[in-house]
Design an enzyme around this catalytic site. Sequence first.
Site, short mmCIF file in Angstrom:
data_model
loop_
_atom_site.label_atom_id
_atom_site.label_comp_id
_atom_site.label_asym_id
_atom_site.label_seq_id
_atom_site.Cartn_x
_atom_site.Cartn_y
_atom_site.Cartn_z
N GLY A 18 0.70 -1.29 -0.02
CA GLY A 18 -0.14 -0.01 0.00
C GLY A 18 0.84 1.22 0.09
O GLY A 18 1.45 1.41 -0.78
N ASP A 61 9.22 -5.47 13.59
CA ASP A 61 7.80 -5.25 14.02
C ASP A 61 8.12 -3.90 14.80
O ASP A 61 8.80 -3.68 15.83
CB ASP A 61 7.70 -6.31 14.93
CG ASP A 61 6.48 -6.40 15.60
OD1 ASP A 61 5.85 -4.97 15.58
OD2 ASP A 61 5.85 -7.08 16.33
N TYR A 154 -9.05 2.42 16.33
CA TYR A 154 -8.32 3.05 15.08
C TYR A 154 -8.39 4.53 15.38
O TYR A 154 -7.32 5.37 15.24
CB TYR A 154 -8.79 2.74 13.89
CG TYR A 154 -8.19 3.04 12.70
CD1 TYR A 154 -7.16 2.62 12.19
CD2 TYR A 154 -8.57 4.20 12.01
CE1 TYR A 154 -6.28 2.84 11.13
CE2 TYR A 154 -7.84 4.60 10.72
CZ TYR A 154 -6.86 3.88 10.29
OH TYR A 154 -5.84 4.15 9.26
N LYS A 158 -4.96 6.79 15.86
CA LYS A 158 -4.50 8.06 14.92
C LYS A 158 -4.75 9.37 15.45
O LYS A 158 -3.85 10.32 15.27
CB LYS A 158 -5.52 7.81 13.65
CG LYS A 158 -5.15 6.57 12.80
CD LYS A 158 -3.63 6.25 12.69
CE LYS A 158 -3.31 5.07 11.65
NZ LYS A 158 -2.13 5.04 11.39
N THR A 191 -6.29 0.54 -0.94
CA THR A 191 -4.79 -0.41 -0.46
C THR A 191 -5.63 -1.64 -0.01
O THR A 191 -6.90 -1.61 0.43
CB THR A 191 -4.03 0.34 0.29
OG1 THR A 191 -4.57 0.32 1.79
CG2 THR A 191 -3.64 1.71 -0.05
N1 LIG Z 1 -5.68 2.97 3.47
C1 LIG Z 1 -6.33 3.93 3.95
O1 LIG Z 1 -7.40 4.05 3.69
C2 LIG Z 1 -5.56 4.58 4.99
C3 LIG Z 1 -6.34 5.68 5.70
C4 LIG Z 1 -5.58 6.78 6.53
C5 LIG Z 1 -4.51 6.12 7.00
N2 LIG Z 1 -3.89 4.98 6.62
C6 LIG Z 1 -2.74 4.51 7.41
O2 LIG Z 1 -1.70 4.49 6.38
C7 LIG Z 1 -0.80 3.38 6.82
C8 LIG Z 1 -0.56 2.38 5.65
O3 LIG Z 1 -1.77 1.93 5.23
P1 LIG Z 1 -2.11 1.10 3.98
O4 LIG Z 1 -3.50 1.51 3.61
O5 LIG Z 1 -0.99 1.08 3.06
O6 LIG Z 1 -2.31 -0.59 4.57
P2 LIG Z 1 -1.79 -1.95 4.42
O7 LIG Z 1 -2.39 -2.80 5.10
O8 LIG Z 1 -1.63 -2.00 2.82
O9 LIG Z 1 -0.17 -1.94 4.84
C9 LIG Z 1 0.15 -1.86 6.19
C10 LIG Z 1 1.52 -2.58 6.16
O10 LIG Z 1 1.97 -2.41 7.67
C11 LIG Z 1 2.43 -3.70 8.06
N3 LIG Z 1 2.19 -3.78 9.30
C12 LIG Z 1 1.22 -3.96 10.42
N4 LIG Z 1 1.56 -4.05 11.41
C13 LIG Z 1 2.98 -4.10 11.64
C14 LIG Z 1 3.80 -3.93 12.60
N5 LIG Z 1 3.54 -4.31 13.95
N6 LIG Z 1 5.28 -3.90 12.35
C15 LIG Z 1 5.66 -3.62 11.06
N7 LIG Z 1 4.79 -3.72 9.92
C16 LIG Z 1 3.54 -3.83 10.18
C17 LIG Z 1 1.61 -4.72 7.28
O11 LIG Z 1 2.27 -6.03 7.10
C18 LIG Z 1 1.51 -4.04 6.11
O12 LIG Z 1 2.35 -4.30 5.00
C19 LIG Z 1 -1.35 2.77 7.93
O13 LIG Z 1 -0.64 3.42 9.21
C20 LIG Z 1 -2.96 3.05 8.02
O14 LIG Z 1 -3.41 3.31 9.09
C21 LIG Z 1 -4.29 4.35 5.59
#
Ligand SMILES: NC(=O)c1ccc[n+]([C@@H]2O[C@H](COP(=O)([O-])OP(=O)(O)OC[C@H]3O[C@@H](n4cnc5c(N)ncnc54)[C@H](O)[C@@H]3O)[C@@H](O)[C@H]2O)c1
Length: 252
Positions: A18, A61, A154, A158, A191
Amino acid sequence: MTGRLRHKAALVTGGASGLGRQSAIRMVEQGALVCVTDIDGERGEQTAAMLGGRGFFLRHDVSSEADWDRAVRTAVDRFGKLQVLVNCAGVGLANDNIADCDDAVWDGIMDANLHGAFLGCRAAIAPMRGAGGGSIVNLASVLALRGASDALAYCASKGAVRLLTKSVALHCAREGTNIRCNAICPGYMDTNMVRAFIDGTGEEERRRLTALHPLGRMGDADDVAHMVVYLASDESTFVTGAEMVVDGGYTA
Ligand SMILES: NC(=O)c1ccc[n+]([C@@H]2O[C@H](COP(=O)([O-])OP(=O)(O)OC[C@H]3O[C@@H](n4cnc5c(N)ncnc54)[C@H](O)[C@@H]3O)[C@@H](O)[C@H]2O)c1
């Protein structure tokens, strides 16, 4: 490569997927060297293979302090410095509310989203000082600005990341470190995180989430990756403690 991040050394967590993966790709295109970390080794290695020799993957992690020590040390050993940290690792919506959120759900989301960002900011300060300054980018969310009844942990995580960011930014400014710290607040981005949520709830949910954005679509990973590049670059040297909203008008 146009060089907006020429010779900058970066660490991107959550880089297996993502927003983290796309940020790493765009940063490398702009001349950065990127250490990609994640708990997902297979997909993390896939991201590293997309970086054309300008990056590598490390299993990490973000909720583990020992892992942070190792990750930062490894990045500095490989690149000779660390100037950019993108705290992108996180876990998503759990359909939890105040009536039925159990402790395990709460702790899991807080560990990855909030404790991970805290440990990362703390671990990055010393090497960034050593490099003469740096930029920390924390992924918050529109759910740091708005509540959602079914995303209790969540939203709490955040919202806390958003203010953690401001506190770090003010400390770094007061100390004269030349380290900036900013948050990005994305709307719903298409994503794996959001797809997993929709898979569990149905296509009607995709339509509902899409309709939250006046621009008429969910975001894609590049919408955030371009903001990450800006915040990591010297184009944003007067930007710190900010929440950069990338939400297609959701909160407007
Ligand atoms: N996708 C959305 O709509 C959105 C919106 C607002 C914020 N975000 C934030 O953006 C960030 C990325 O989200 P994304 O959409 O790419 O999600 P995603 O699920 O595609 O990617 C998240 C990644 O974080 C990794 N991860 C989870 N826990 C972990 C840990 N303890 N240690 C290391 N890696 C870990 C996962 O393995 C994954 O590869 C996140 O913090 C999410 O909360 C996403």
